[in-house]
Design an enzyme around this catalytic site. Structure first.
Site, PDB file in Angstrom:
ATOM      1  N   VAL A 692      24.534 102.623  -0.809  1.00 41.64           N
ATOM      2  CA  VAL A 692      25.651 102.996  -1.680  1.00 41.64           C
ATOM      3  C   VAL A 692      26.796 102.003  -1.616  1.00 41.64           C
ATOM      4  O   VAL A 692      27.735 102.089  -2.399  1.00 41.64           O
ATOM      5  CB  VAL A 692      26.175 104.411  -1.339  1.00 41.64           C
ATOM      6  CG1 VAL A 692      25.121 105.449  -1.633  1.00 41.64           C
ATOM      7  CG2 VAL A 692      26.617 104.503   0.118  1.00 41.64           C
ATOM      8  N   GLY A 693      26.735 101.050  -0.701  1.00 41.06           N
ATOM      9  CA  GLY A 693      27.802 100.065  -0.624  1.00 41.06           C
ATOM     10  C   GLY A 693      27.617  99.153   0.563  1.00 41.06           C
ATOM     11  O   GLY A 693      26.794  99.384   1.442  1.00 41.06           O
ATOM     12  N   GLY A 695      30.061  96.461   3.208  1.00 41.95           N
ATOM     13  CA  GLY A 695      31.378  95.983   3.609  1.00 41.95           C
ATOM     14  C   GLY A 695      31.275  94.727   4.433  1.00 41.95           C
ATOM     15  O   GLY A 695      30.213  94.104   4.535  1.00 41.95           O
ATOM     16  N   GLY A 698      28.890  95.560   7.571  1.00 39.75           N
ATOM     17  CA  GLY A 698      27.631  96.267   7.482  1.00 39.75           C
ATOM     18  C   GLY A 698      27.441  96.927   6.131  1.00 39.75           C
ATOM     19  O   GLY A 698      28.188  96.679   5.184  1.00 39.75           O
ATOM     20  N   ASP A 821      43.840  97.956   7.363  1.00 44.09           N
ATOM     21  CA  ASP A 821      42.971  97.456   6.281  1.00 44.09           C
ATOM     22  C   ASP A 821      42.933  98.466   5.140  1.00 44.09           C
ATOM     23  O   ASP A 821      41.882  98.788   4.608  1.00 44.09           O
ATOM     24  CB  ASP A 821      41.559  97.187   6.816  1.00 44.09           C
ATOM     25  CG  ASP A 821      40.696  96.449   5.795  1.00 44.09           C
ATOM     26  OD1 ASP A 821      41.265  95.792   4.900  1.00 44.09           O
ATOM     27  OD2 ASP A 821      39.463  96.536   5.883  1.00 44.09           O
TER      28      ASP A 821
END
Length: 841
Positions: A692-693, A695, A698, A821
């Protein structure tokens, strides 16, 4: 006009002028019939202009180089000024795919895989009549798949639109793509039924529709696809039966229909009609009947999963001929003779499967004794689950030969005898569950040699003696459960010093004596501690206040004395606390009123004195019991005792039920214990269809934990990336004691070793179905799908949610925290579009 306004107007004017000039040049170049030099160059510049390039992948796209030398651009040899391929995969590009790309009319290949492109596919893609390969996977495209691609791109042989947000149905006109060999639409939001016209794609080799919202039955017309090698129809809400025509596709290598609502039985000649099968996944359906004996004829089978169905009958004893078998799951069915024969002889047939890694047979009706031939199973076997069956006899000592095992589950059977000492030789073992059997004797000290052990559950047996201090060598152990045995002696300090214990330590319902050592304060990450129903004495150590992560603490039915330590107020996350049936004296600390999350408090049958506090949990008469303390006083205390005694009698009955220990279940629901193998299963092998994504440190996968029926998000750290381990530790530390409705909730972490022996670290969070705020902001900038945009109210609500989370972090946590962040990609949205702050790396 002030300076900012002048600058805004100047920027607007230059942007408008650029677009006018660009469109004019493109129009003039097309009208004048140029060779394509300017047409293709300007089209590429228009493509670059509307996207963000954080990695500098398009730095070379400037006037110092001919556009045919730009990164990702390939020009034709026959027509040197015409672009034939655009390959910008994995470049981190962000933005819409401009319609100007359709001016590259000589294009035969487009690969934009794994970027952050959004918006709709231009309907002008039909101009690319030479297009043969189109790969837009792993992006954020929306809208419907343009039907005119199928009519005007007759040379298309491969189309991959997976891992996007496409809606609508699978176009009916795909059948006109007579050369199409590969069609991959997995992990989108496609609806409707599978078009029967797909059966006309005579060249089709691969059809993948897994993870969409399709419905209905499988069209029998798919049985016409004589060249089909891969058919993936998993998790798309299919119903009905598999058409018999599909079983005639002898070319099939991969056949996946897992996680649907399909029913019916399998044909007895399945392995004969599909002889080339390598992967057959039919798990999580409603299939019934017997496992076909003919499966042994599909000699290339390596991945076979029939788990979570209603198959019955005996296990086939001829699967040993499948020498490439890697993964075998018959778990969660109704297989077995139910005591009429020795079903476990089946294991002997698998000794020829020298590549076998995973064997799942749990939750069936398999009976009989484990054969000694278990010692001859593949040394590569890593995962062995036999729990919840009717297996009796002893555990064969030959299991020591299975040196590759990382997880062994034999719980809830009728095993007897002692725990084999040789289990200590399985030095790769991470999970060992033998609970609810009839095992007796002592816990072997050799288990302390399994230094990578994460979970050890020996509860509900007849084990005697003391806990071996050698278990203190298991420095990764995060859950130890020895409940309901006949263990005695003192609780070794070596166990209490295991700072790795983070899930649960359950030593209840035994005969331990002595005091609870102050070393218990070393369990700073522990979520639950249960030492109830023993003979422990002395004072409750004040060091328990160091166990800041405790949510469940049960010390009832012992001989503890002295006062309730004031240090317990440090347990800010405590939810259930039971100190009843001891010899505690003194007052109830008023500071207990400040336990914000406490929902159950039992102080009954002690020798407490003074007034019962009135605020916090003490205002909830159904959540607290103080009866049996004759020296307590307070308004309405008699009525309080009367109401609460009935509630707590019910609670005790449920909690201490042998078959359903609700304390453990409750904790497991909130504090999941998930091994590497369970995460592998939950995410379908960390497959692309579950991604699903991604970064900086990871990737994040969507997972489904079967035994909890819970959807989770699994963040797998890339430990090759510098600083990833530090990020993992930082996020664990930050989230460990954070509890706020607008901060992403961490369910558990996994620090383990994968099947290749590599370090593995992952964080498991609650799943946010609406993705990140960044995704929604991109969609709002695109403007092509107003229904997907955030309304003003939604934007304000998200802003308030984020501000609330930051206010908590800065001012109301145990210690002030700074996120460091915070950006839209780290704000995730739940079902109700509520904002949750995450990613503290």
């Amino acid at each position: 006009m002030d300076l900012p306004n002048k600058m805004s107007c100047g920027l607007l004017s230059s942007t408008f002028l650029f677009h006018v000039t660009l469109h004019s040049l493109l129009f003039l170049s097309v009208q004048s019939g140029t060779t394509g030099n300017e047409t293709d160059r300007l089209a590429l510049l228009a493509f670059k202009y509307v996207i963000t390039d954080p990695k500098g992948a398009l730095t070379s796209w400037n006037n110092s180089l001919h556009f045919c030398q730009w990164q990702g651009v390939t020009c034709s040899r026959r027509h040197p000024q015409r672009v034939i391929a655009l390959n910008l995969a994995d470049q981190g590009l962000v933005g819409p795919m401009t319609p100007h790309i359709t001016n590259l009319t000589f294009l035969n290949e487009i690969d934009l895989t794994n970027n952050q492109f959004y918006g709709q596919i231009s309907p002008h893609m039909s101009r690319l009549s030479h297009l043969r390969y189109l790969n837009l996977s792993l992006n954020s495209y929306q809208g419907e798949i343009p039907a005119n691609i199928t009519a005007h791109c007759p040379k298309l042989t491969a189309m991959n639109l997976s891992y996007n947000n496409f809606v609508g149905g699978v176009p009916n006109k795909f059948h006109s793509l007579s050369r199409l060999a590969f069609l991959n639409l997995i992990h989108n939001n496609l609806t409707g039924k599978i078009p029967p016209t797909l059966g006309n794609l005579s060249s089709l080799i691969q059809l993948e529709l897994t993870s969409n919202s399709l419905e209905g039955s499988i069209p029998y017309e798919l049985g016409r696809l004589a060249a089909l090698e891969s058919l993936e129809l998993g998790a798309i809400n299919l119903s009905g039966m598999i058409p018999p025509s599909l079983y005639n596709l002898s070319s099939l290598v991969i056949f996946i229909v897992a996680d649907n609502h399909l029913h019916g039985s399998l044909p007895p000649d399945l392995g004969l009609s599909l002889p080339n099968l390598q992967a057959l996944l039919m798990d999580v359906n409603l299939f019934t009947g017997a496992i076909p004996l003919s499966l042994s004829n599909a000699s290339r089978l390596s991945y076979l999963d029939f788990g979570t169905n209603s198959f019955s009958g005996l296990l086939p004893t001829n699967l040993g001929s499948l020498q490439d078998l890697y993964f075998l799951s018959f778990g969660h069915n109704q297989l077995g003779s139910r005591g009429k024969s020795n079903d476990m002889i089946f294991l002997t047939s698998l000794t020829n499967c020298t590549s076998l890694r995973v064997l799942q047979l749990a939750v069936n009706y398999l009976s009989g004794a484990l054969p000694n031939s278990i010692a001859n199973l593949s040394t590569q076997l890593t995962y062995l689950t036999l729990g919840s069956n009717q297996i009796f006899g002893s555990i064969p000592s030959g299991i020591e030969n299975l040196s590759g095992l990382t997880a062994v589950g034999m719980e809830m059977n009728f095993l007897t005898g002692t725990i084999p000492v040789v289990l200590g030789k399985l030095n790769k073992l991470q999970v060992l569950t033998l609970y609810t059997n009839g095992l007796f004797g002592q816990i072997p000290s050799s288990l302390g040699n399994i230094t990578h052990l994460l979970r050890l559950d020996l509860s509900e047996n007849k084990l005697q003696g003391s806990i071996p201090s050698s278990l203190g060598n298991c420095g990764y152990l995060n859950k130890l459960t020895l409940r309901q045995n006949k263990l005695s002696g003192i609780i070794p300090t070596q166990i209490l010093k295991l700072s790795s214990l983070s899930i649960y330590l359950d030593l209840s319902h035994n005969s331990f004596t002595g005091s609870l050592a102050s070393e218990v304060g070393s369990l700073t990450q522990l979520g639950g501690l249960n030492i109830s129903y023993n003979n422990l004495s002395g004072e409750i150590p004040s060091t328990l206040g160091n166990c800041l992560s405790l949510e469940y603490l049960y010390m009832d039915h012992n001989l503890f004395q002295g006062t309730i330590p004031l240090s317990l107020i440090n347990l800010k996350g405590i939810q259930q606390l039971d100190l009843s049936h001891n010899n505690l004296s003194g007052k109830i600390p008023e500071s207990m009123e400040n336990f914000l999350f406490l929902e159950y408090l039992n102080l009954s049958f002690n020798d407490l004195v003074g007034e019962v506090p009135k605020e916090g949990i003490f205002r909830n008469t159904s959540g607290i019991s103080v009866q049996g303390n004759n020296k307590l006083c307070g308004v309405g205390l008699v009525l309080f005792f009367t109401i609460s005694s009935c509630f707590f009698a019910t609670f005790y009955w449920i909690r201490h039920s042998r078959k359903n220990p609700s304390v453990t279940s409750s904790l497991d629901d909130r504090c999941l214990k998930l091994s590497y193998a369970e995460l592998l299963r939950a995410t379908n092998g960390f497959s692309l269809e579950n991604l699903v994504g991604a970064g900086s440190y990871g990737a994040v996968y969507k997972g489904f934990v079967e035994h909890n029926e819970m959807v989770v998000a699994v963040k797998v750290l890339n430990l090759q990336r510098h600083g990833a381990t530090k990020s993992f530790n930082a996020e664990c530390e930050a989230l460990r004691n954070i509890r706020h409705r607008n901060i992403i909730k961490i369910l558990t972490s996994c620090s383990s070793i994968d099947y290749q022996g590599n370090d593995f670290k992952a964080l498991v969070f609650e799943y946010m179905p609406n993705g990140s705020l960044e995704k929604w902001l991109h969609q709002s900038r695109d403007g092509q799908h107003p229904l997907m945009n955030l309304t003003l109210i939604q934007r304000l609500n998200v802003a308030i949610d984020v501000a609330s989370a930051l206010d908590y972090l800065h001012h109301h946590g145990q210690i002030p925290l700074v996120h460091c962040d915070l950006n839209p990609s780290n704000v995730l949205l739940d079902d109700d579009m509520g904002g949750h702050v995450g990613d503290f790396g």
